[in-house]
Design a protein around this motif. Structure first.
Motif, PDB file in Angstrom:
ATOM      1  N   UNK A 308      68.650  16.249  34.239  1.00 37.05           N
ATOM      2  CA  UNK A 308      67.508  15.342  34.228  1.00 37.05           C
ATOM      3  C   UNK A 308      66.785  15.278  35.550  1.00 37.05           C
ATOM      4  N   UNK A 309      67.523  15.442  36.660  1.00 36.82           N
ATOM      5  CA  UNK A 309      66.891  15.416  37.980  1.00 36.82           C
ATOM      6  C   UNK A 309      65.949  16.607  38.175  1.00 36.82           C
ATOM      7  N   UNK A 310      66.162  17.667  37.409  1.00 35.41           N
ATOM      8  CA  UNK A 310      65.278  18.833  37.471  1.00 35.41           C
ATOM      9  C   UNK A 310      64.225  18.837  36.370  1.00 35.41           C
ATOM     10  N   UNK A 311      64.174  17.743  35.599  1.00 37.04           N
ATOM     11  CA  UNK A 311      63.237  17.653  34.476  1.00 37.04           C
ATOM     12  C   UNK A 311      62.138  16.657  34.809  1.00 37.04           C
ATOM     13  N   UNK A 312      60.946  17.149  35.008  1.00 33.14           N
ATOM     14  CA  UNK A 312      59.804  16.295  35.352  1.00 33.14           C
ATOM     15  C   UNK A 312      58.775  16.388  34.233  1.00 33.14           C
ATOM     16  N   UNK A 313      58.643  15.296  33.482  1.00 34.66           N
ATOM     17  CA  UNK A 313      57.713  15.276  32.346  1.00 34.66           C
ATOM     18  C   UNK A 313      56.447  14.493  32.667  1.00 34.66           C
ATOM     19  N   UNK A 314      56.197  14.229  33.941  1.00 36.95           N
ATOM     20  CA  UNK A 314      55.010  13.449  34.298  1.00 36.95           C
ATOM     21  C   UNK A 314      53.724  14.193  33.954  1.00 36.95           C
ATOM     22  N   UNK A 315      53.784  15.528  33.874  1.00 37.19           N
ATOM     23  CA  UNK A 315      52.598  16.293  33.486  1.00 37.19           C
ATOM     24  C   UNK A 315      52.650  16.783  32.067  1.00 37.19           C
ATOM     25  N   UNK A 316      53.465  16.111  31.233  1.00 40.72           N
ATOM     26  CA  UNK A 316      53.709  16.609  29.881  1.00 40.72           C
ATOM     27  C   UNK A 316      52.506  16.482  28.952  1.00 40.72           C
ATOM     28  N   UNK A 317      51.504  15.694  29.325  1.00 43.88           N
ATOM     29  CA  UNK A 317      50.324  15.565  28.467  1.00 43.88           C
ATOM     30  C   UNK A 317      49.326  16.685  28.691  1.00 43.88           C
ATOM     31  N   UNK A 318      49.617  17.562  29.620  1.00 42.56           N
ATOM     32  CA  UNK A 318      48.780  18.738  29.826  1.00 42.56           C
ATOM     33  C   UNK A 318      48.746  19.558  28.543  1.00 42.56           C
ATOM     34  N   UNK A 319      47.559  19.998  28.115  1.00 38.10           N
ATOM     35  CA  UNK A 319      47.411  20.691  26.833  1.00 38.10           C
ATOM     36  C   UNK A 319      48.208  21.996  26.789  1.00 38.10           C
ATOM     37  N   UNK A 320      48.236  22.726  27.901  1.00 37.28           N
ATOM     38  CA  UNK A 320      49.008  23.972  27.946  1.00 37.28           C
ATOM     39  C   UNK A 320      50.498  23.686  27.779  1.00 37.28           C
ATOM     40  N   UNK A 321      50.966  22.636  28.425  1.00 36.49           N
ATOM     41  CA  UNK A 321      52.375  22.233  28.343  1.00 36.49           C
ATOM     42  C   UNK A 321      52.735  21.883  26.902  1.00 36.49           C
ATOM     43  N   UNK A 322      51.910  21.040  26.265  1.00 31.75           N
ATOM     44  CA  UNK A 322      52.185  20.605  24.893  1.00 31.75           C
ATOM     45  C   UNK A 322      52.162  21.793  23.940  1.00 31.75           C
ATOM     46  N   UNK A 323      51.203  22.696  24.106  1.00 26.37           N
ATOM     47  CA  UNK A 323      51.117  23.856  23.231  1.00 26.37           C
ATOM     48  C   UNK A 323      52.353  24.744  23.383  1.00 26.37           C
ATOM     49  N   UNK A 324      52.794  24.953  24.622  1.00 28.45           N
ATOM     50  CA  UNK A 324      53.994  25.763  24.859  1.00 28.45           C
ATOM     51  C   UNK A 324      55.214  25.111  24.225  1.00 28.45           C
ATOM     52  N   UNK A 325      55.329  23.788  24.371  1.00 23.85           N
ATOM     53  CA  UNK A 325      56.440  23.065  23.769  1.00 23.85           C
ATOM     54  C   UNK A 325      56.443  23.241  22.251  1.00 23.85           C
ATOM     55  N   UNK A 326      55.283  23.092  21.629  1.00 20.57           N
ATOM     56  CA  UNK A 326      55.192  23.214  20.170  1.00 20.57           C
ATOM     57  C   UNK A 326      55.531  24.621  19.700  1.00 20.57           C
ATOM     58  N   UNK A 327      55.022  25.623  20.408  1.00 20.75           N
ATOM     59  CA  UNK A 327      55.274  27.017  20.007  1.00 20.75           C
ATOM     60  C   UNK A 327      56.756  27.353  20.145  1.00 20.75           C
ATOM     61  N   UNK A 328      57.361  26.989  21.278  1.00 22.94           N
ATOM     62  CA  UNK A 328      58.775  27.285  21.485  1.00 22.94           C
ATOM     63  C   UNK A 328      59.661  26.509  20.517  1.00 22.94           C
ATOM     64  N   UNK A 329      59.307  25.243  20.265  1.00 22.58           N
ATOM     65  CA  UNK A 329      60.093  24.450  19.318  1.00 22.58           C
ATOM     66  C   UNK A 329      60.015  25.044  17.917  1.00 22.58           C
TER      67      UNK A 329
END
Length: 458
Positions: A308-329
């Protein structure tokens, strides 16, 4: 007080207190909403990281998880993981009723590794321009991401089935065997990728691959001869003496040191030692009484927190981030689920059991966190993709139990246990449901009590 050793002790002790309590609280909350406790424990790690605690209480976070504390937490976590993977490798057992049933876990695990590996590698190729670190070849990046998506959390799956009394049913036997083979294959992928990355070429990687193969050969040849007699003596006496515990701990730590030294990490050494020990009925339960609870309640939460200390989701609303998350999931979930569904339907299992198996095979839990932490420490991925894969670990693990319960109501679980106790039966989907609340035969109850624990382990 200016003694730096005492200052470090105070900070580490505070960090451990916070970690253990947070894991317990979030684990209990997870069980209240019908999830395995490991889902809550993974979430607790994210909450303790920069996403929540670091944003809301930065001064407290900087003290408890300072740069001087993190290396100590890493050491504690990796020693605990090595020990935990030893217990994982030791515990599983499976007795198929036919040659066809014996082949089923192999076919299921092969499909569950190869298809997600290929699909994951394809997605990695698609996102490589945004997420591949400089200095990492495209092939290694694709293999690593594909390997991460091919994982199944064997420890969590075994705990869930044991907790539900399904460990020694036809369904449970196939599931745990397939998951164990799946994890072993994924560790082999990681070993190859690590060797190639460290040494730079297939030729040079022999310095990791050859010692790893020799280590496995020696372990499987020698450990049964060295430990069968003392293990059988411990079972006859109903207790494990300090001498045997020390011998096993020394073995695991030495194996962890060696595999760390050759570049494939200590968890691999612990897992191989557990797999190589002889299967002595009753020994795993005795050892779990001595070691499992502390490992589960202290060491594993430290690992979740370190992730968790290496997990930073403060920029998770970035469209590229969300798209990558959806594709990988989508790629990770669909490839695992559909491969399990196709294999079991080809073996004429019912739709309900096939869906339940697809859900459990998708639970990546602790295993993917170990995998991606190693990748992060090697530099195969960077923190942004690491954070995305942590979320995938949480999401896919959270989906496992709803899909399992889609078919396995308490009545169907009871029918599966009765079918195992009374001998070979037609496929589970055709077995008659036992009345709710009917008594379980004492033999089933005894064999269901395979492990100690409340399901808090992954």
């Amino acid at each position: 007080m200016h003694d730096p050793k005492m200052q470090l002790l105070l900070a580490v002790t505070a960090a451990l207190c916070v970690i253990v309590l947070a894991a317990r609280i979030f684990g209990r909350l997870a069980t209240r909403v019908g999830q395995p406790a490991v889902v809550g424990e993974m979430v607790s790690g994210i909450v303790l990281g920069p996403t929540v605690l670091g944003a809301l209480a930065p001064d407290f976070s900087n003290y408890v998880f300072s740069a001087t504390v993190k290396p100590t937490l890493y050491v504690v976590a990796m020693i605990g993981l090595c020990l935990y993977m030893f217990l994982v490798g030791l515990e599983h057992d499976y007795h198929p009723s036919s040659r066809k049933e014996k082949a089923l876990p192999v076919v299921l695990s092969t499909a569950g590794v190869v298809i997600p590996l290929i699909v994951g590698a394809g997605v990695a190729w698609y996102i490589a321009s945004d997420y591949r670190p400089s200095g990492v070849s495209l092939l290694l990046f694709m293999l690593f991401v594909g390997g991460a998506l091919s994982l199944t959390a064997f420890p969590m799956l075994a705990r869930v089935l044991q907790e539900r009394g399904m460990m020694h049913t036809r369904f449970g036997g196939v599931a745990v065997r397939a998951a164990a083979i799946d994890d072993a294959a994924a560790w082999c992928v990681l070993a190859v990728v690590s060797a190639l990355f460290i040494h730079g070429s297939w030729v040079a990687s022999w310095r990791t691959v050859v010692p790893a193969v020799l280590f496995m050969a020696v372990a499987f040849a020698l450990l049964p001869r060295l430990f069968r007699a003392p293990m059988e003596k411990a079972v006859r006496g109903g207790a494990i003496g300090d001498g045997l515990v020390v011998a096993l701990l020394t073995l695991v730590l030495a194996a962890g040191w060696f595999t760390d030294y050759i570049g494939i990490y200590s968890v691999f050494g612990g897992f191989i030692c557990g797999m190589a020990l002889p299967r002595v009925p009753g020994f795993a339960q005795l050892l779990n009484v001595r070691l499992l609870q502390v490992t589960r309640c202290l060491f594993l939460p430290v690992f979740f927190a370190f992730s968790g200390l290496n997990t930073d989701l403060t920029g998770a609303l970035n469209s590229t981030y969300v798209w990558t998350l959806l594709v990988l999931f989508a790629a990770g979930f669909a490839s695992k689920f559909l491969s399990a569904l196709a294999v079991l339907r080809s073996y004429r299992w019912g739709w309900g059991e096939s869906v339940a198996m697809g859900g459990l095979m998708n639970a990546r839990g602790l295993m993917i966190l170990i995998f991606i932490n190693i990748g992060l420490s090697l530099g195969l991925i960077e923190k942004e993709l690491f954070s995305i894969l942590v979320l995938i670990a949480v999401l896919t693990t959270a989906l496992a139990m709803p899909l399992y319960r889609f078919h396995f109501t308490p009545e169907r679980e009871e029918a599966a246990r009765l079918a195992w106790a009374t001998g070979p039966t037609p496929p589970l989907a055709k077995a008659p449901s036992a009345p709710a609340g009917s008594a379980t035969p004492s033999g089933v109850a005894a064999r269901s009590e395979h492990l100690v624990g409340s399901g808090t382990a992954p």
